[in-house]
Design an enzyme around this catalytic site. Structure first.
Site, PDB file in Angstrom:
ATOM      1  N   ARG A   1      71.468 -42.489 -64.094  1.00 48.16           N
ATOM      2  CA  ARG A   1      71.801 -43.606 -62.985  1.00 48.16           C
ATOM      3  C   ARG A   1      72.522 -43.057 -61.833  1.00 48.16           C
ATOM      4  O   ARG A   1      73.671 -42.123 -62.010  1.00 48.16           O
ATOM      5  CB  ARG A   1      72.668 -44.812 -63.792  1.00 48.16           C
ATOM      6  CG  ARG A   1      73.422 -45.715 -62.489  1.00 48.16           C
ATOM      7  CD  ARG A   1      74.255 -46.550 -63.339  1.00 48.16           C
ATOM      8  NE  ARG A   1      73.346 -47.643 -63.771  1.00 48.16           N
ATOM      9  CZ  ARG A   1      73.745 -48.863 -64.196  1.00 48.16           C
ATOM     10  NH1 ARG A   1      74.949 -49.340 -63.858  1.00 48.16           N
ATOM     11  NH2 ARG A   1      72.839 -49.715 -64.661  1.00 48.16           N
TER      12      ARG A   1
ATOM     13  N   HIS B   1      65.604 -50.577 -60.487  1.00 49.05           N
ATOM     14  CA  HIS B   1      66.158 -50.535 -61.823  1.00 49.05           C
ATOM     15  C   HIS B   1      65.285 -51.106 -62.907  1.00 49.05           C
ATOM     16  O   HIS B   1      65.065 -52.371 -63.156  1.00 49.05           O
ATOM     17  CB  HIS B   1      67.212 -51.686 -61.619  1.00 49.05           C
ATOM     18  CG  HIS B   1      68.169 -51.665 -62.640  1.00 49.05           C
ATOM     19  ND1 HIS B   1      68.307 -50.825 -63.877  1.00 49.05           N
ATOM     20  CD2 HIS B   1      69.193 -52.537 -63.144  1.00 49.05           C
ATOM     21  CE1 HIS B   1      69.172 -50.924 -64.693  1.00 49.05           C
ATOM     22  NE2 HIS B   1      69.960 -52.164 -64.317  1.00 49.05           N
TER      23      HIS B   1
ATOM     24  N   GLN C   1      65.962 -52.948 -66.417  1.00 49.36           N
ATOM     25  CA  GLN C   1      66.312 -54.270 -66.383  1.00 49.36           C
ATOM     26  C   GLN C   1      65.228 -55.338 -66.323  1.00 49.36           C
ATOM     27  O   GLN C   1      65.141 -56.076 -66.924  1.00 49.36           O
ATOM     28  CB  GLN C   1      67.066 -54.360 -65.143  1.00 49.36           C
ATOM     29  CG  GLN C   1      67.885 -55.684 -64.996  1.00 49.36           C
ATOM     30  CD  GLN C   1      68.802 -55.825 -65.784  1.00 49.36           C
ATOM     31  OE1 GLN C   1      69.721 -54.931 -66.014  1.00 49.36           O
ATOM     32  NE2 GLN C   1      69.084 -56.873 -66.551  1.00 49.36           N
TER      33      GLN C   1
ATOM     34  N   ASP D   1      71.283 -61.737 -58.529  1.00 47.55           N
ATOM     35  CA  ASP D   1      72.178 -60.617 -58.774  1.00 47.55           C
ATOM     36  C   ASP D   1      73.150 -60.470 -57.554  1.00 47.55           C
ATOM     37  O   ASP D   1      73.070 -61.081 -56.799  1.00 47.55           O
ATOM     38  CB  ASP D   1      71.112 -59.328 -58.482  1.00 47.55           C
ATOM     39  CG  ASP D   1      71.783 -58.080 -58.708  1.00 47.55           C
ATOM     40  OD1 ASP D   1      72.927 -57.996 -59.416  1.00 47.55           O
ATOM     41  OD2 ASP D   1      71.381 -56.761 -58.370  1.00 47.55           O
TER      42      ASP D   1
ATOM     43  N   CYS E   1      71.059 -60.099 -63.993  1.00 48.68           N
ATOM     44  CA  CYS E   1      70.913 -59.011 -64.776  1.00 48.68           C
ATOM     45  C   CYS E   1      72.377 -58.559 -65.251  1.00 48.68           C
ATOM     46  O   CYS E   1      72.351 -57.628 -66.117  1.00 48.68           O
ATOM     47  CB  CYS E   1      70.437 -57.702 -63.790  1.00 48.68           C
ATOM     48  SG  CYS E   1      71.444 -57.672 -62.118  1.00 48.68           S
TER      49      CYS E   1
ATOM     50  N   ARG F   1      68.214 -55.901 -73.408  1.00 50.26           N
ATOM     51  CA  ARG F   1      68.106 -54.704 -73.056  1.00 50.26           C
ATOM     52  C   ARG F   1      68.206 -53.617 -74.232  1.00 50.26           C
ATOM     53  O   ARG F   1      67.490 -52.614 -73.945  1.00 50.26           O
ATOM     54  CB  ARG F   1      69.716 -54.402 -72.105  1.00 50.26           C
ATOM     55  CG  ARG F   1      69.628 -55.182 -70.817  1.00 50.26           C
ATOM     56  CD  ARG F   1      68.805 -54.602 -69.685  1.00 50.26           C
ATOM     57  NE  ARG F   1      68.635 -53.365 -69.505  1.00 50.26           N
ATOM     58  CZ  ARG F   1      69.641 -52.541 -68.685  1.00 50.26           C
ATOM     59  NH1 ARG F   1      70.511 -53.399 -67.901  1.00 50.26           N
ATOM     60  NH2 ARG F   1      69.703 -51.224 -68.433  1.00 50.26           N
TER      61      ARG F   1
HETATM   62  N1  NVA Z   1      72.187 -54.565 -57.677  1.00 51.36           N
HETATM   63  C1  NVA Z   1      73.207 -54.025 -58.483  1.00 51.36           C
HETATM   64  C2  NVA Z   1      72.644 -53.925 -60.032  1.00 51.36           C
HETATM   65  C3  NVA Z   1      73.748 -53.894 -61.080  1.00 51.36           C
HETATM   66  C4  NVA Z   1      73.073 -53.848 -62.371  1.00 51.36           C
HETATM   67  C5  NVA Z   1      73.967 -52.759 -58.305  1.00 51.36           C
HETATM   68  O1  NVA Z   1      73.003 -51.834 -58.003  1.00 51.36           O
HETATM   69  O2  NVA Z   1      74.954 -52.798 -58.283  1.00 51.36           O
HETATM   70  N1   CP Z   2      72.611 -54.787 -65.671  1.00 51.69           N
HETATM   71  C1   CP Z   2      73.392 -53.667 -65.874  1.00 51.69           C
HETATM   72  O1   CP Z   2      72.439 -52.402 -65.552  1.00 51.69           O
HETATM   73  O2   CP Z   2      74.471 -53.542 -66.042  1.00 51.69           O
HETATM   74  P1   CP Z   2      75.341 -52.274 -66.135  1.00 51.69           P
HETATM   75  O3   CP Z   2      75.385 -51.909 -64.591  1.00 51.69           O
HETATM   76  O4   CP Z   2      76.736 -52.661 -66.660  1.00 51.69           O
HETATM   77  O5   CP Z   2      74.816 -51.093 -66.907  1.00 51.69           O
END
Ligand code: NVA
Ligand code: CP
Length: 315
Positions: free
Chosen positions: A103, A130, A133, A225, A265, A293
């Site tokens: 990530r 992502h 997800q 989101d 998500c 997930r």
């Molecule tokens: N769009 C959000 C998704 C979190 C799972 C982010 O990137 O923070």
């Molecule tokens: N939805 C998701 O990816 O959650 P986290 O940011 O907690 O991993």
């Protein structure tokens, strides 16, 4: 040849259906699915440059349930591209690990690591995409509604990483997707045109609209989101103003119709992009998606890390 999961555009429709079939069988096994040994001796490395709860925990738990091991590779030790080159780190880790979840901010970094290793690399979220997800979201929809093809999904909010993976996932699997967002927060045009290309095969209709009430009419799924993603914290106030008409609330659900389910998500900012009454309400699939997930990622790991041997053992 090793496979990676960097973008849903890289997966064939049949491969996604295969992952879903593995997921369904894992779920049918119930408690037994926590004591499998399909990935015995395998180690999954986790590199996280942004916070995570669901992604990190579900991948760790998935490896435990499959008889393998997950190892968090701390940022102060790994220092990708700082202490040594990305290529050197990736090459050495390939000798120790059987797979990596990353990530990070830049999609290019995940792609660079993948191109320098002989082990599968999984995108655990970047600024652009992502994919894990949206595989969980699609699986949840198929599980609940019994199909994917031809369903109408309306993504309400920021044209961000989750919206981008939705575009690619919907186009691959034949769902119609409308993104309702303020004009200045539309999705990346390159991703949109990639998705339009993929949609030529499946016939999925992809659209971007400004008006959320108009967009959700007849939707089977309303998806949302956060308005400010990780890394955009300093834009929070401006975004809150621009996105306030895009809140998923009772009025939006009413405009959609009785058939509409709601998904998110997570993490959710209650009172901003979604209200508690909706996220905790009878039309919410949010918690099912979050649990899925784990199940979907187990299937991804069996497919990517276990290979034919694990699949035969599981069959
Ligand atoms: N769009 C959000 C998704 C979190 C799972 C982010 O990137 O923070
Ligand atoms: N939805 C998701 O990816 O959650 P986290 O940011 O907690 O991993």
């Amino acid at each position: 040849m090793k496979r990676d999961l960097l973008s849903l555009a890289d997966l064939e429709r049949e491969e996604i259906l295969h992952i879903f079939s593995l997921t369904r069988r894992l779920k049918e096994k119930g408690e037994e699915a926590k004591r499998l040994s399909l990935l015995r001796g395998k180690v999954l490395g986790l590199i996280f440059h942004k916070p995570s709860m669901r992604t990190r925990v579900s991948f760790e738990v998935a490896m435990v349930h499959l008889g393998g091991h997950a190892m968090l590779l701390g940022n102060s030790e790994i220092l990708l591209g700082e202490r040594e080159s990305v290529a050197d780190v990736a090459r050495v880790l390939s000798g120790y690990m059987d797979g990596l979840v990353i990530r990070t901010f830049d999609q290019a970094l995940v792609e660079e690591v993948a191109s320098c290793t002989s082990i599968p690399v999984i995108n655990g979220l970047t600024d652009l995409l992502h994919p894990c997800q949206i595989l969980a979201a699609l699986y949840t929809i198929q599980e609940r509604l019994g199909r994917l093809q031809g369903l109408k999904v309306v993504y309400v909010g920021d044209g961000n990483n989750v919206a981008h993976s939705w575009l690619l996932g919907a186009a691959k699997m034949g769902l119609d997707l409308t993104i309702a967002c303020p004009p200045e927060y539309r999705p990346n045009p390159q991703i949109f045109s990639r998705a339009l290309n993929l949609a030529l095969t499946t016939g999925s209709k992809l659209m971007v609209l400004d008006n959320p009430l108009e967009a959700v009419r007849g939707a089977h799924i309303i998806y949302t989101d956060v308005w400010a993603s990780m890394g955009q914290e300093q834009e929070k106030e401006d975004r809150a103003k621009a996105f306030s008409p895009y809140q998923v609330n009772a009025a939006l659900l009413k405009a959609a119709g009785e058939q509409a389910y709601v998904m998110h998500c997570l993490p959710a900012h209650r009172g901003e992009e979604i209200i508690s009454e909706v996220i905790d309400g009878p039309r919410s699939l949010v918690w099912e998606e979050a649990e899925n997930r784990l199940h979907v990622q187990k299937a991804i790991l069996i497919w990517l890390l276990g290979g034919e041997k694990a699949e035969k053992e599981f069959a």
